[in-house]
Design a protein around this motif. Structure first.
Motif, PDB file in Angstrom:
ATOM      1  N   UNK A 278       0.862  -1.181   0.000  1.00 25.15           N
ATOM      2  CA  UNK A 278       0.000   0.000   0.000  1.00 25.15           C
ATOM      3  C   UNK A 278       0.891   1.221   0.000  1.00 25.15           C
ATOM      4  N   UNK A 279       0.520   2.224  -0.776  1.00 20.25           N
ATOM      5  CA  UNK A 279       1.319   3.440  -0.866  1.00 20.25           C
ATOM      6  C   UNK A 279       0.483   4.635  -0.410  1.00 20.25           C
ATOM      7  N   UNK A 280       0.952   5.314   0.624  1.00 20.63           N
ATOM      8  CA  UNK A 280       0.292   6.518   1.117  1.00 20.63           C
ATOM      9  C   UNK A 280       0.784   7.710   0.303  1.00 20.63           C
ATOM     10  N   UNK A 281      -0.150   8.570  -0.086  1.00 21.27           N
ATOM     11  CA  UNK A 281       0.221   9.801  -0.792  1.00 21.27           C
ATOM     12  C   UNK A 281      -0.818  10.876  -0.476  1.00 21.27           C
ATOM     13  N   UNK A 282      -0.478  12.157  -0.663  1.00 15.90           N
ATOM     14  CA  UNK A 282      -1.407  13.237  -0.338  1.00 15.90           C
ATOM     15  C   UNK A 282      -2.608  13.258  -1.283  1.00 15.90           C
ATOM     16  N   UNK A 283      -3.786  13.318  -0.711  1.00 21.36           N
ATOM     17  CA  UNK A 283      -4.997  13.337  -1.518  1.00 21.36           C
ATOM     18  C   UNK A 283      -5.264  14.725  -2.078  1.00 21.36           C
ATOM     19  N   UNK A 284      -5.945  14.770  -3.205  1.00 24.60           N
ATOM     20  CA  UNK A 284      -6.333  16.066  -3.770  1.00 24.60           C
ATOM     21  C   UNK A 284      -7.375  16.743  -2.876  1.00 24.60           C
ATOM     22  N   UNK A 285      -7.347  18.043  -2.880  1.00 25.04           N
ATOM     23  CA  UNK A 285      -8.297  18.802  -2.069  1.00 25.04           C
ATOM     24  C   UNK A 285      -7.920  18.887  -0.613  1.00 25.04           C
ATOM     25  N   UNK A 286      -6.790  18.309  -0.237  1.00 24.48           N
ATOM     26  CA  UNK A 286      -6.328  18.355   1.141  1.00 24.48           C
ATOM     27  C   UNK A 286      -5.359  19.501   1.357  1.00 24.48           C
ATOM     28  N   UNK A 287      -4.382  19.274   2.224  1.00 21.31           N
ATOM     29  CA  UNK A 287      -3.497  20.375   2.595  1.00 21.31           C
ATOM     30  C   UNK A 287      -2.169  20.398   1.841  1.00 21.31           C
ATOM     31  N   UNK A 288      -2.025  19.532   0.814  1.00 20.52           N
ATOM     32  CA  UNK A 288      -0.723  19.426   0.161  1.00 20.52           C
ATOM     33  C   UNK A 288      -0.678  19.907  -1.288  1.00 20.52           C
ATOM     34  N   UNK A 289      -1.769  19.928  -1.993  1.00 16.47           N
ATOM     35  CA  UNK A 289      -1.760  20.519  -3.323  1.00 16.47           C
ATOM     36  C   UNK A 289      -1.693  19.572  -4.500  1.00 16.47           C
ATOM     37  N   UNK A 290      -1.725  18.242  -4.284  1.00 18.99           N
ATOM     38  CA  UNK A 290      -1.813  17.336  -5.425  1.00 18.99           C
ATOM     39  C   UNK A 290      -3.162  17.542  -6.106  1.00 18.99           C
TER      40      UNK A 290
END
Length: 375
Positions: free
Chosen positions: A287-299
């Motif tokens: 499983x790979x964790x990554x920043x979701x869109x619409x969150x606090x990171x900008x992807x």
């Protein structure tokens, strides 16, 4: 002639002539690292030297071209880090170059066995069918072992499938690794006995080079359900080594800490799909964790969905892995996430649950929202 694997690069260039010159420079830099007129004839030139296979205009709104360059398996020497070095070693230091896609050859797939469990294995461990998976994190750093364990127990009672350490939890004096591991495994087990669930505790084993593998095996012996590693901190081959170790059987969850510089530039580093999707599958992440869109990171939504697609794409061998978007997940956004990702996903929800007055009840409401039909 040995089989060849292919890497597609975005090259910032004003015209095809400049792009071709830069592509041929990549082919040299990533393999022989000498001037073209000094490349020895025969085996080195015919086999080892990178080969420009295709060059076409980029159609994604960037001023540049896409160059596909093939490399010989002979240059890898059965070494995963040498494979990465060929993919984007010295050329990564040059501006205006980005790895867009990696197409592994049979030999690379033999070297990179891929995930041991993948999506299907994690679902089996959680005791669910085709439902989305759920994960949360115990935090913040600074809480005592007992306080963190209480959170882990509440998450398990509430129906979360995987309860992981926060990535900042290592071996601090307030919650030492071994003490925290034992306490959280025990309390999650007790919660499972009460609820009938199959929640798993996932300790963060990221740490010094001489400690990561030992912590992972300590976690397995203690009854953890998986381990988490931040490969950009601990090392990419650490994940591959764990995934290929016949004496280690737990799933591996990867965390994106320290990896942002690899993907945030539109014309440098890696595309989101190549880095978080293809590369993590080759490493052996389940499983790979990554920043979701619409969150606090900008992807962006497009970038995040490209990761999820790469996690499941047919690579000719490696199992599909679980895309685990997180960072700013809220109850209100669950319908949007269901529409975007479908069912083959792991929702990572932390802060939105921890701010609720009744954590167990909040988890149960999340379970119902993510899978309203209870499939």
């Amino acid at each position: 002639m040995a089989p060849r694997f292919t890497v597609t690069y975005f090259i910032r260039a004003q015209d095809a002539a400049e792009a071709k010159a830069r592509a041929l420079d990549i082919a040299l830099e990533q393999t022989v690292e000498i001037p073209r007129n000094a490349v020895p004839k025969g085996y080195v030139e015919d086999e080892i030297l990178g080969r420009l296979e295709a060059l076409e205009k980029d159609l994604n709104g960037r001023e540049g071209y896409l160059a596909s360059i093939s490399y010989s398996e002979d240059d890898v020497g059965g070494d995963f880090l040498q494979f990465l070095n060929i993919v984007f070693g010295n050329s990564s230091i040059k501006p205006g170059l980005r790895v867009e896609d990696i197409l592994p050859s049979p030999g690379i797939l033999e070297l990179c066995k891929g995930p041991r469990h993948g999506l299907a294995g994690l679902r089996a461990r959680a005791g669910i069918g085709e439902s989305p998976l759920l994960m949360s994190a115990i935090k913040p750093v600074g809480l005592s072992t007992s306080a963190l364990a209480r959170l882990a127990g509440d998450f398990a009672l509430g129906g979360m499938h995987f309860i992981k350490d926060d990535h900042g939890l290592v071996d601090q004096k307030t919650a030492p690794f071994a003490e925290r591991l034992k306490a959280c495994v025990e309390v999650v087990g007790e919660a499972n006995s009460r609820s009938g669930g199959k929640a798993s505790f996932v300790p963060n084993v990221t740490g010094p080079a001489n400690a990561v593998l030992d912590r992972a095996k300590e976690a397995e012996a203690a009854g953890a359900g998986a381990v988490m590693v931040a490969p950009a901190l601990a090392g990419y081959d650490v994940v591959r080594t764990l995934a290929a170790d016949p004496e280690f059987a737990l799933p591996i969850v990867t965390h994106p800490a320290f990896s942002g510089a690899n993907v945030v530039s539109p014309d440098g580093g890696f595309s989101h799909r190549a880095y978080f999707g293809t590369l993590h599958r080759l490493m052996g992440a389940d499983a790979v964790i990554y920043p979701n869109f619409g969150g606090r990171f900008g992807f962006t939504r497009k970038e995040c969905l490209s990761i999820a697609k790469a996690c499941a794409a047919d690579m000719g061998g490696p199992k599909a892995i679980v895309a685990a978007p997180g960072g700013g997940m809220t109850f209100e956004r669950v319908p949007e996430m269901r529409e975007a990702y479908g069912r083959d996903v792991m929702y990572l929800v932390g802060g939105a649950l921890l701010q609720e007055s009744n954590l167990v009840d909040a988890c149960r409401r999340l379970v119902a929202a993510v899978d309203p039909k209870g499939d």
